[in-house]
Design a protein around this motif. Structure first.
Motif, PDB file in Angstrom:
ATOM      1  N   SER A  10       0.841  -1.190   0.000  1.00  0.00           N
ATOM      2  CA  SER A  10       0.000   0.000   0.000  1.00  0.00           C
ATOM      3  C   SER A  10       0.875   1.238   0.000  1.00  0.00           C
ATOM      4  O   SER A  10       1.945   1.260   0.589  1.00  0.00           O
ATOM      5  N   GLN A  11       0.361   2.267  -0.668  1.00  0.00           N
ATOM      6  CA  GLN A  11       1.097   3.518  -0.712  1.00  0.00           C
ATOM      7  C   GLN A  11       0.697   4.417   0.456  1.00  0.00           C
ATOM      8  O   GLN A  11       1.366   5.382   0.766  1.00  0.00           O
ATOM      9  N   ASP A  12      -0.441   4.105   1.076  1.00  0.00           N
ATOM     10  CA  ASP A  12      -0.887   4.955   2.181  1.00  0.00           C
ATOM     11  C   ASP A  12      -1.361   4.144   3.386  1.00  0.00           C
ATOM     12  O   ASP A  12      -0.568   3.792   4.239  1.00  0.00           O
ATOM     13  N   VAL A  13      -2.654   3.825   3.444  1.00  0.00           N
ATOM     14  CA  VAL A  13      -3.204   3.150   4.628  1.00  0.00           C
ATOM     15  C   VAL A  13      -3.376   1.649   4.358  1.00  0.00           C
ATOM     16  O   VAL A  13      -3.024   1.164   3.292  1.00  0.00           O
ATOM     17  N   ILE A  14      -3.931   0.935   5.319  1.00  0.00           N
ATOM     18  CA  ILE A  14      -4.149  -0.502   5.134  1.00  0.00           C
ATOM     19  C   ILE A  14      -5.372  -0.722   4.241  1.00  0.00           C
ATOM     20  O   ILE A  14      -6.442  -0.179   4.483  1.00  0.00           O
ATOM     21  N   HIS A  15      -5.172  -1.508   3.196  1.00  0.00           N
ATOM     22  CA  HIS A  15      -6.268  -1.952   2.342  1.00  0.00           C
ATOM     23  C   HIS A  15      -6.322  -3.475   2.445  1.00  0.00           C
ATOM     24  O   HIS A  15      -5.453  -4.086   3.064  1.00  0.00           O
ATOM     25  N   SER A  16      -7.318  -4.073   1.816  1.00  0.00           N
ATOM     26  CA  SER A  16      -7.372  -5.530   1.838  1.00  0.00           C
ATOM     27  C   SER A  16      -7.886  -6.034   0.498  1.00  0.00           C
ATOM     28  O   SER A  16      -8.958  -5.631   0.041  1.00  0.00           O
ATOM     29  N   PHE A  17      -7.092  -6.879  -0.118  1.00  0.00           N
ATOM     30  CA  PHE A  17      -7.408  -7.413  -1.452  1.00  0.00           C
ATOM     31  C   PHE A  17      -8.354  -8.590  -1.278  1.00  0.00           C
ATOM     32  O   PHE A  17      -7.989  -9.610  -0.694  1.00  0.00           O
ATOM     33  N   TYR A  18      -9.566  -8.431  -1.775  1.00  0.00           N
ATOM     34  CA  TYR A  18     -10.586  -9.442  -1.524  1.00  0.00           C
ATOM     35  C   TYR A  18     -11.326  -9.809  -2.806  1.00  0.00           C
ATOM     36  O   TYR A  18     -11.972  -8.966  -3.424  1.00  0.00           O
ATOM     37  N   ALA A  19     -11.192 -11.054  -3.222  1.00  0.00           N
ATOM     38  CA  ALA A  19     -11.878 -11.544  -4.416  1.00  0.00           C
ATOM     39  C   ALA A  19     -12.681 -12.780  -4.017  1.00  0.00           C
ATOM     40  O   ALA A  19     -12.167 -13.902  -4.036  1.00  0.00           O
ATOM     41  N   PRO A  20     -13.945 -12.575  -3.603  1.00  0.00           N
ATOM     42  CA  PRO A  20     -14.725 -13.686  -3.031  1.00  0.00           C
ATOM     43  C   PRO A  20     -14.904 -14.884  -3.964  1.00  0.00           C
ATOM     44  O   PRO A  20     -14.939 -16.012  -3.485  1.00  0.00           O
ATOM     45  N   ASP A  21     -14.990 -14.658  -5.276  1.00  0.00           N
ATOM     46  CA  ASP A  21     -15.195 -15.793  -6.186  1.00  0.00           C
ATOM     47  C   ASP A  21     -13.993 -16.741  -6.193  1.00  0.00           C
ATOM     48  O   ASP A  21     -14.107 -17.901  -6.556  1.00  0.00           O
ATOM     49  N   PHE A  22     -12.833 -16.216  -5.796  1.00  0.00           N
ATOM     50  CA  PHE A  22     -11.628 -17.057  -5.734  1.00  0.00           C
ATOM     51  C   PHE A  22     -11.340 -17.479  -4.296  1.00  0.00           C
ATOM     52  O   PHE A  22     -10.384 -18.182  -4.038  1.00  0.00           O
ATOM     53  N   ARG A  23     -12.160 -16.996  -3.345  1.00  0.00           N
ATOM     54  CA  ARG A  23     -11.987 -17.256  -1.904  1.00  0.00           C
ATOM     55  C   ARG A  23     -10.618 -16.792  -1.416  1.00  0.00           C
ATOM     56  O   ARG A  23      -9.930 -17.507  -0.683  1.00  0.00           O
ATOM     57  N   ILE A  24     -10.200 -15.616  -1.863  1.00  0.00           N
ATOM     58  CA  ILE A  24      -8.917 -15.086  -1.396  1.00  0.00           C
ATOM     59  C   ILE A  24      -9.105 -13.696  -0.800  1.00  0.00           C
ATOM     60  O   ILE A  24      -9.935 -12.922  -1.268  1.00  0.00           O
ATOM     61  N   LYS A  25      -8.329 -13.433   0.225  1.00  0.00           N
ATOM     62  CA  LYS A  25      -8.362 -12.132   0.873  1.00  0.00           C
ATOM     63  C   LYS A  25      -7.056 -11.954   1.621  1.00  0.00           C
ATOM     64  O   LYS A  25      -6.626 -12.850   2.344  1.00  0.00           O
ATOM     65  N   ARG A  26      -6.431 -10.834   1.420  1.00  0.00           N
ATOM     66  CA  ARG A  26      -5.238 -10.562   2.222  1.00  0.00           C
ATOM     67  C   ARG A  26      -5.018  -9.060   2.355  1.00  0.00           C
ATOM     68  O   ARG A  26      -5.200  -8.317   1.400  1.00  0.00           O
ATOM     69  N   ASP A  27      -4.597  -8.659   3.550  1.00  0.00           N
ATOM     70  CA  ASP A  27      -4.361  -7.245   3.795  1.00  0.00           C
ATOM     71  C   ASP A  27      -3.196  -6.734   2.949  1.00  0.00           C
ATOM     72  O   ASP A  27      -2.228  -7.443   2.713  1.00  0.00           O
ATOM     73  N   VAL A  28      -3.346  -5.496   2.501  1.00  0.00           N
ATOM     74  CA  VAL A  28      -2.306  -4.819   1.730  1.00  0.00           C
ATOM     75  C   VAL A  28      -1.812  -3.689   2.627  1.00  0.00           C
ATOM     76  O   VAL A  28      -2.572  -2.784   2.964  1.00  0.00           O
ATOM     77  N   LEU A  29      -0.549  -3.809   3.056  1.00  0.00           N
ATOM     78  CA  LEU A  29      -0.046  -2.939   4.119  1.00  0.00           C
ATOM     79  C   LEU A  29       0.958  -1.919   3.611  1.00  0.00           C
ATOM     80  O   LEU A  29       1.698  -2.202   2.662  1.00  0.00           O
ATOM     81  N   PRO A  30       0.999  -0.741   4.257  1.00  0.00           N
ATOM     82  CA  PRO A  30       2.062   0.199   3.905  1.00  0.00           C
ATOM     83  C   PRO A  30       3.393  -0.296   4.480  1.00  0.00           C
ATOM     84  O   PRO A  30       3.426  -0.840   5.586  1.00  0.00           O
ATOM     85  N   GLY A  31       4.464  -0.172   3.717  1.00  0.00           N
ATOM     86  CA  GLY A  31       5.790  -0.499   4.226  1.00  0.00           C
ATOM     87  C   GLY A  31       6.168  -1.965   4.234  1.00  0.00           C
ATOM     88  O   GLY A  31       7.253  -2.311   4.670  1.00  0.00           O
ATOM     89  N   ARG A  32       5.264  -2.827   3.802  1.00  0.00           N
ATOM     90  CA  ARG A  32       5.596  -4.259   3.840  1.00  0.00           C
ATOM     91  C   ARG A  32       4.875  -4.995   2.715  1.00  0.00           C
ATOM     92  O   ARG A  32       3.683  -4.789   2.495  1.00  0.00           O
ATOM     93  N   TYR A  33       5.610  -5.852   2.014  1.00  0.00           N
ATOM     94  CA  TYR A  33       4.978  -6.630   0.962  1.00  0.00           C
ATOM     95  C   TYR A  33       4.198  -7.791   1.558  1.00  0.00           C
ATOM     96  O   TYR A  33       4.685  -8.468   2.464  1.00  0.00           O
ATOM     97  N   THR A  34       3.017  -8.006   1.050  1.00  0.00           N
ATOM     98  CA  THR A  34       2.308  -9.247   1.367  1.00  0.00           C
ATOM     99  C   THR A  34       2.095  -9.947   0.040  1.00  0.00           C
ATOM    100  O   THR A  34       2.007  -9.307  -1.007  1.00  0.00           O
ATOM    101  N   THR A  35       2.051 -11.272   0.077  1.00  0.00           N
ATOM    102  CA  THR A  35       1.847 -12.009  -1.165  1.00  0.00           C
ATOM    103  C   THR A  35       0.602 -12.871  -1.043  1.00  0.00           C
ATOM    104  O   THR A  35       0.124 -13.170   0.051  1.00  0.00           O
ATOM    105  N   LEU A  36       0.113 -13.253  -2.177  1.00  0.00           N
ATOM    106  CA  LEU A  36      -1.123 -14.011  -2.255  1.00  0.00           C
ATOM    107  C   LEU A  36      -1.069 -14.729  -3.587  1.00  0.00           C
ATOM    108  O   LEU A  36      -0.554 -14.191  -4.557  1.00  0.00           O
ATOM    109  N   TRP A  37      -1.539 -15.953  -3.636  1.00  0.00           N
ATOM    110  CA  TRP A  37      -1.597 -16.593  -4.953  1.00  0.00           C
ATOM    111  C   TRP A  37      -2.937 -17.284  -5.132  1.00  0.00           C
ATOM    112  O   TRP A  37      -3.607 -17.641  -4.158  1.00  0.00           O
ATOM    113  N   PHE A  38      -3.321 -17.452  -6.352  1.00  0.00           N
ATOM    114  CA  PHE A  38      -4.540 -18.192  -6.671  1.00  0.00           C
ATOM    115  C   PHE A  38      -4.460 -18.667  -8.107  1.00  0.00           C
ATOM    116  O   PHE A  38      -3.640 -18.177  -8.890  1.00  0.00           O
ATOM    117  N   GLU A  39      -5.263 -19.653  -8.413  1.00  0.00           N
ATOM    118  CA  GLU A  39      -5.309 -20.156  -9.785  1.00  0.00           C
ATOM    119  C   GLU A  39      -6.759 -20.195 -10.212  1.00  0.00           C
ATOM    120  O   GLU A  39      -7.567 -20.906  -9.612  1.00  0.00           O
TER     121      GLU A  39
END
Ligand code: CUA
Length: 337
Positions: free
Chosen positions: A138-167
């Motif tokens: 994130s470039q600013d505040v905490i966001h959260s990447f959420y795609a319910p059809d793929f059943r994935i969700k993960r916070d997107v944080l400032p200052g730190r990479y988070t990863t997520l994978w799906f097929e």
């Protein structure tokens, strides 16, 4: 089989397993809650004050009964724990042979960049039947990447990479939401994930619709241009920022060589060993003295404030491209046509 009307579509490899676990947990909760609730009501009526019910023979202690109500829920809970943990590891261990997409969340949009340099806003194009790895920040505040059809969700944080994978298992257009309140237009921070056939994906990647001088359109969906592959954009930055004067590829520079660095084990001056992942690389640019490589003096200046999150991702992608093994792994598998 599990596609109930109250569930979103299920279009990723992990979605059926997530649904199964959710349903089993819900069913078990009902299985325990219903008899307890029913007995409370039944006994409350039967043994109400003044009722003629027979109160003789009340059980004071039964070790068998106590052992049973400890053992049965314990086994069930541990079973659910084991199942959930296995699913968690499946969801967070990235399989090889996938494609990478870099994500920058900002108030209030999703910005995506493909290693080929293709960029898009609030829209993510990916091929079907291929693991997709998202490296998000994130470039600013905490966001959260959420795609319910793929059943994935993960916070997107400032200052730190988070990863997520799906097929994705099915082509189509699917919802993307921000699932963390991030300010006034949080509810508008939505987009779509467009899953296409591999051939269409290659065609899409080859498009160069807008020239790079074009400003980024705010609050609009879609592609906003492809400049050059991220790794070569990163290489240009590497030279303009002066990184290349110290980090010589032959290892004779003032700083360590970055060839083959990505995903390698790095020995630090503190004696610790760390994995050189995207997070390590980002930190080494922003806060170079935090993790000094053994044998090198702590003389690198910080680049905090001089490089944007997008530029940092391009530098990461460039350093990743210097690792031959990583390139081999990223070779796309033949999709039969
Ligand atoms: Cu971003 Cu809510």
């Amino acid at each position: 089989m599990w596609d109930f009307w109250l569930f979103p579509q299920s279009v990723s490899t992990i979605a059926p397993e997530v649904d199964r676990l959710t349903l089993v947990m819900t069913a078990l909760s009902f299985l325990f809650a219903f008899p307890v609730a029913a007995l409370i009501v039944y006994f409350a009526i039967k043994y109400r004050r003044g009722s003629p019910a027979n109160r003789a023979g009340a059980i004071v202690t039964s070790h068998t009964l106590e052992a049973t109500w400890i053992a049965v829920p314990l086994v069930l809970a541990l079973g659910l724990y084991g199942w959930g943990a296995r699913l968690y590891f499946d969801m967070y261990e990235i399989p090889p042979g996938g494609i990478d997409v870099y994500v920058v969340g900002k108030q209030w949009m999703w910005q995506f960049e493909h290693p080929s340099g293709q960029r898009e806003i609030n829209e993510l194009h990916i091929p079907v039947n291929r693991p997709v790895r998202l490296t998000m920040i994130s470039q600013d505040v905490i966001h959260s990447f959420y795609a319910p059809d793929f059943r994935i969700k993960r916070d997107v944080l400032p200052g730190r990479y988070t990863t997520l994978w799906f097929e994705a298992t099915q082509t189509g257009s699917y919802h993307l939401f921000c699932a963390e309140y991030c300010g006034t237009q949080h509810s508008g921070m939505v987009g779509r994930i467009v899953v296409v056939e591999p051939r269409q994906y290659q065609e899409w990647l080859a498009q160069r619709p807008l020239d790079l001088a074009q400003p980024i359109p705010e609050q609009t969906g879609g592609q906003f241009g492809a400049t050059q592959p991220m790794a070569s954009a990163g290489e240009t930055l590497f030279h303009t920022l002066g990184c290349s004067t110290c980090h010589l590829p032959n290892g004779r520079g003032t700083g360590p060589s970055l060839v083959g660095l990505y995903r390698s084990e790095v020995l630090l001056a503190s004696g610790e060993t760390v994995l050189a992942d995207a997070q390590y690389i980002r930190r080494s640019i922003i806060d170079p003295n935090a993790q000094i490589v053994a044998g090198y003096p702590p003389i690198m200046p910080t680049y905090a404030g001089q490089v944007s999150e997008e530029e940092l991702l391009r530098l990461v992608e460039y350093i990743r491209s210097l690792s031959a093994e990583e390139q081999r792994q990223e070779e796309p598998p033949s999709d039969g046509g």
